[in-house]
Design a protein around this motif. Structure first.
Motif, PDB file in Angstrom:
ATOM      1  N   GLN A   2       5.501  -6.398   5.457  1.00  0.00           N
ATOM      2  CA  GLN A   2       3.798  -5.036   5.621  1.00  0.00           C
ATOM      3  C   GLN A   2       3.210  -6.273   6.850  1.00  0.00           C
ATOM      4  O   GLN A   2       3.461  -7.178   5.830  1.00  0.00           O
ATOM      5  CB  GLN A   2       3.494  -4.492   4.237  1.00  0.00           C
ATOM      6  CG  GLN A   2       3.636  -3.430   3.913  1.00  0.00           C
ATOM      7  CD  GLN A   2       3.261  -2.948   3.180  1.00  0.00           C
ATOM      8  OE1 GLN A   2       3.205  -3.216   1.288  1.00  0.00           O
ATOM      9  NE2 GLN A   2       2.558  -1.788   2.774  1.00  0.00           N
ATOM     10  N   GLU A  23      -6.490  -1.740  11.389  1.00  0.00           N
ATOM     11  CA  GLU A  23      -5.801  -0.322  11.297  1.00  0.00           C
ATOM     12  C   GLU A  23      -5.433   0.842  12.113  1.00  0.00           C
ATOM     13  O   GLU A  23      -3.900   0.604  12.328  1.00  0.00           O
ATOM     14  CB  GLU A  23      -6.876   0.714  10.069  1.00  0.00           C
ATOM     15  CG  GLU A  23      -6.720   2.052   9.832  1.00  0.00           C
ATOM     16  CD  GLU A  23      -7.866   2.942   8.722  1.00  0.00           C
ATOM     17  OE1 GLU A  23      -7.486   1.861   7.212  1.00  0.00           O
ATOM     18  OE2 GLU A  23      -8.224   2.821   8.630  1.00  0.00           O
ATOM     19  N   ASP A  28      -1.637  -3.394   8.121  1.00  0.00           N
ATOM     20  CA  ASP A  28      -1.354  -3.443   6.530  1.00  0.00           C
ATOM     21  C   ASP A  28      -2.390  -3.690   5.782  1.00  0.00           C
ATOM     22  O   ASP A  28      -2.356  -2.595   4.731  1.00  0.00           O
ATOM     23  CB  ASP A  28       0.545  -3.026   6.097  1.00  0.00           C
ATOM     24  CG  ASP A  28       0.956  -2.895   6.955  1.00  0.00           C
ATOM     25  OD1 ASP A  28       1.227  -1.457   6.945  1.00  0.00           O
ATOM     26  OD2 ASP A  28       1.781  -3.152   7.221  1.00  0.00           O
ATOM     27  N   THR A  51     -12.598   2.141   6.606  1.00  0.00           N
ATOM     28  CA  THR A  51     -10.970   2.820   6.458  1.00  0.00           C
ATOM     29  C   THR A  51     -10.546   3.505   5.887  1.00  0.00           C
ATOM     30  O   THR A  51     -11.349   4.045   5.049  1.00  0.00           O
ATOM     31  CB  THR A  51     -10.828   1.274   6.525  1.00  0.00           C
ATOM     32  OG1 THR A  51     -10.979   0.928   5.036  1.00  0.00           O
ATOM     33  CG2 THR A  51     -10.691   0.297   7.614  1.00  0.00           C
ATOM     34  N   GLU A  52      -9.889   3.519   6.088  1.00  0.00           N
ATOM     35  CA  GLU A  52      -8.196   4.647   5.361  1.00  0.00           C
ATOM     36  C   GLU A  52      -8.003   4.353   4.344  1.00  0.00           C
ATOM     37  O   GLU A  52      -7.123   5.408   3.723  1.00  0.00           O
ATOM     38  CB  GLU A  52      -8.676   6.107   6.531  1.00  0.00           C
ATOM     39  CG  GLU A  52      -9.660   7.331   6.674  1.00  0.00           C
ATOM     40  CD  GLU A  52      -9.290   8.025   7.546  1.00  0.00           C
ATOM     41  OE1 GLU A  52      -8.358   8.411   7.804  1.00  0.00           O
ATOM     42  OE2 GLU A  52     -11.037   8.789   8.080  1.00  0.00           O
ATOM     43  N   ARG A  53      -6.355   3.209   5.674  1.00  0.00           N
ATOM     44  CA  ARG A  53      -5.369   3.354   4.806  1.00  0.00           C
ATOM     45  C   ARG A  53      -4.957   1.758   4.760  1.00  0.00           C
ATOM     46  O   ARG A  53      -4.115   2.265   3.812  1.00  0.00           O
ATOM     47  CB  ARG A  53      -4.922   3.635   6.016  1.00  0.00           C
ATOM     48  CG  ARG A  53      -3.261   3.570   5.949  1.00  0.00           C
ATOM     49  CD  ARG A  53      -2.565   3.353   7.193  1.00  0.00           C
ATOM     50  NE  ARG A  53      -2.704   2.836   8.688  1.00  0.00           N
ATOM     51  CZ  ARG A  53      -2.320   0.921   8.791  1.00  0.00           C
ATOM     52  NH1 ARG A  53      -1.611   0.891   7.543  1.00  0.00           N
ATOM     53  NH2 ARG A  53      -2.730   0.708  10.017  1.00  0.00           N
ATOM     54  N   VAL A  54      -5.601   1.163   5.084  1.00  0.00           N
ATOM     55  CA  VAL A  54      -5.162  -0.570   5.068  1.00  0.00           C
ATOM     56  C   VAL A  54      -5.550  -1.034   3.706  1.00  0.00           C
ATOM     57  O   VAL A  54      -6.612  -0.337   3.543  1.00  0.00           O
ATOM     58  CB  VAL A  54      -6.400  -1.538   6.179  1.00  0.00           C
ATOM     59  CG1 VAL A  54      -5.765  -0.964   7.099  1.00  0.00           C
ATOM     60  CG2 VAL A  54      -7.445  -0.972   5.543  1.00  0.00           C
ATOM     61  N   ARG A  55      -4.550  -2.366   2.620  1.00  0.00           N
ATOM     62  CA  ARG A  55      -4.783  -1.909   1.506  1.00  0.00           C
ATOM     63  C   ARG A  55      -5.732  -3.644   1.888  1.00  0.00           C
ATOM     64  O   ARG A  55      -6.090  -3.842   3.141  1.00  0.00           O
ATOM     65  CB  ARG A  55      -3.522  -3.240   1.419  1.00  0.00           C
ATOM     66  CG  ARG A  55      -2.509  -2.077   1.018  1.00  0.00           C
ATOM     67  CD  ARG A  55      -2.822  -0.971  -0.225  1.00  0.00           C
ATOM     68  NE  ARG A  55      -2.952  -1.312  -0.580  1.00  0.00           N
ATOM     69  CZ  ARG A  55      -2.200  -1.070  -2.039  1.00  0.00           C
ATOM     70  NH1 ARG A  55      -1.273  -1.459  -1.721  1.00  0.00           N
ATOM     71  NH2 ARG A  55      -2.877  -1.854  -3.717  1.00  0.00           N
ATOM     72  N   SER A  82     -12.477   3.149  -3.133  1.00  0.00           N
ATOM     73  CA  SER A  82     -10.943   2.858  -1.643  1.00  0.00           C
ATOM     74  C   SER A  82      -9.659   4.336  -2.036  1.00  0.00           C
ATOM     75  O   SER A  82      -9.078   3.520  -1.647  1.00  0.00           O
ATOM     76  CB  SER A  82     -11.032   1.412  -1.341  1.00  0.00           C
ATOM     77  OG  SER A  82     -10.175   1.103  -2.511  1.00  0.00           O
ATOM     78  N   ARG A  85      -7.353   1.591  -2.731  1.00  0.00           N
ATOM     79  CA  ARG A  85      -6.196   0.507  -1.641  1.00  0.00           C
ATOM     80  C   ARG A  85      -6.020  -1.123  -2.172  1.00  0.00           C
ATOM     81  O   ARG A  85      -6.382  -2.390  -0.993  1.00  0.00           O
ATOM     82  CB  ARG A  85      -6.994   0.244  -0.690  1.00  0.00           C
ATOM     83  CG  ARG A  85      -6.448   2.011   0.190  1.00  0.00           C
ATOM     84  CD  ARG A  85      -6.887   2.614   1.582  1.00  0.00           C
ATOM     85  NE  ARG A  85      -8.411   2.457   1.545  1.00  0.00           N
ATOM     86  CZ  ARG A  85      -9.232   2.157   2.159  1.00  0.00           C
ATOM     87  NH1 ARG A  85      -8.860   1.517   3.064  1.00  0.00           N
ATOM     88  NH2 ARG A  85     -10.366   2.563   2.621  1.00  0.00           N
TER      89      ARG A  85
END
Length: 259
Positions: A2, A23, A28, A51-55, A82, A85
């Protein structure tokens, strides 16, 4: 493997833009500097909302400079906001933090770090606990469990000292520098002491040329082959030094290296 980005101190409005662009470009994780000035957990919360996905995490939190229960609470709250995340990278703190009142003795800082991590881990269990250490004492209280189980991943710094090896073996990830061969040796030393069944994240931080995917892959591939699981792109270094914010933005949009 990642791929994450290490952000330096920058204007928080620009930071939100860059997190969204990261993102969209396929990175990642986004990790924000924790060294004074901007409050990192507020900034990370804003990034979580955009954001929706990134750690999301710090890079890194100097735990001996802070109250560990407050760090644990902030991280758990952000983990809920989050939807699971958050990552918590921690360290002793750089020498300049002495100007902010942190103890100068690195051996003491290391002991405070280990006690602080025990408190953070207890806090995240969400059950009543008390703590009686050398540097921290807590009467019975209850913490807050995060979304992630068994806990938010804790990353520590690796090193050659036995205390660093044992600390890395206990937690969830270890940030290591050096050549692939040196990283491999470090992993072997840590795994000889690791008893947890869960996988151990291995993190390294450096730079790759975003305009040359083949060269970038050649740089990253040897690290992946020895077990590195996270590559952190240091956009605070050359990208910022040469091009400022726009240099960072350009590198982000080029996307992570791929192998």
């Amino acid at each position: 493997m990642q791929y994450g980005l290490a952000f330096p101190y920058i204007d928080v409005h620009v930071l939100l833009e860059l997190a969204q662009e990261a993102e969209a470009a396929g990175w990642d994780g986004v990790f924000y500097w924790d060294g004074g000035g901007v409050e990192p957990w507020v900034a990370l919360t804003a990034m979580a909302m955009h954001t929706e996905r990134v750690r999301l995490g710090t890079m890194v939190t100097p735990l001996p400079r802070q109250q560990p229960w407050k760090v644990a609470s902030a991280a758990a709250t952000l983990d809920h906001l989050s939807k699971g995340r958050v990552i918590l990278p921690v360290g002793l703190g750089v020498i300049e933090l002495e100007k902010m009142g942190i103890v100068k003795d690195y051996k003491v800082r290391a002991q405070m770090l280990d006690e602080g991590l025990e408190i953070v881990d207890q806090w995240w269990r969400g059950e009543p606990f008390s703590y009686d250490g050398t540097y921290y004492q807590i009467e019975e209280t209850s913490g807050m469990a995060p979304v992630q189980t068994p806990r938010i991943p804790i990353w520590v710094h690796g090193g050659e000292r036995q205390s660093q090896i044992l600390r890395a073996a206990r937690w969830d990830g270890v940030k290591m520098g050096g050549t692939p061969a040196q990283v491999q040796q470090g992993i072997q030393a840590i795994m000889a002491h690791r008893t947890a069944a869960a996988p151990l994240d291995i993190i390294t931080e450096s730079e790759t040329p975003g305009d040359d995917p083949e060269q970038a892959a050649e740089i990253v591939r040897p690290y992946a082959q020895v077990g590195v699981t996270w590559w952190i792109e240091a956009i605070w270094d050359s990208a910022q030094r040469i091009g400022g914010v726009e240099g960072m933005r350009a590198r982000i949009k080029q996307g992570p290296p791929r192998i």
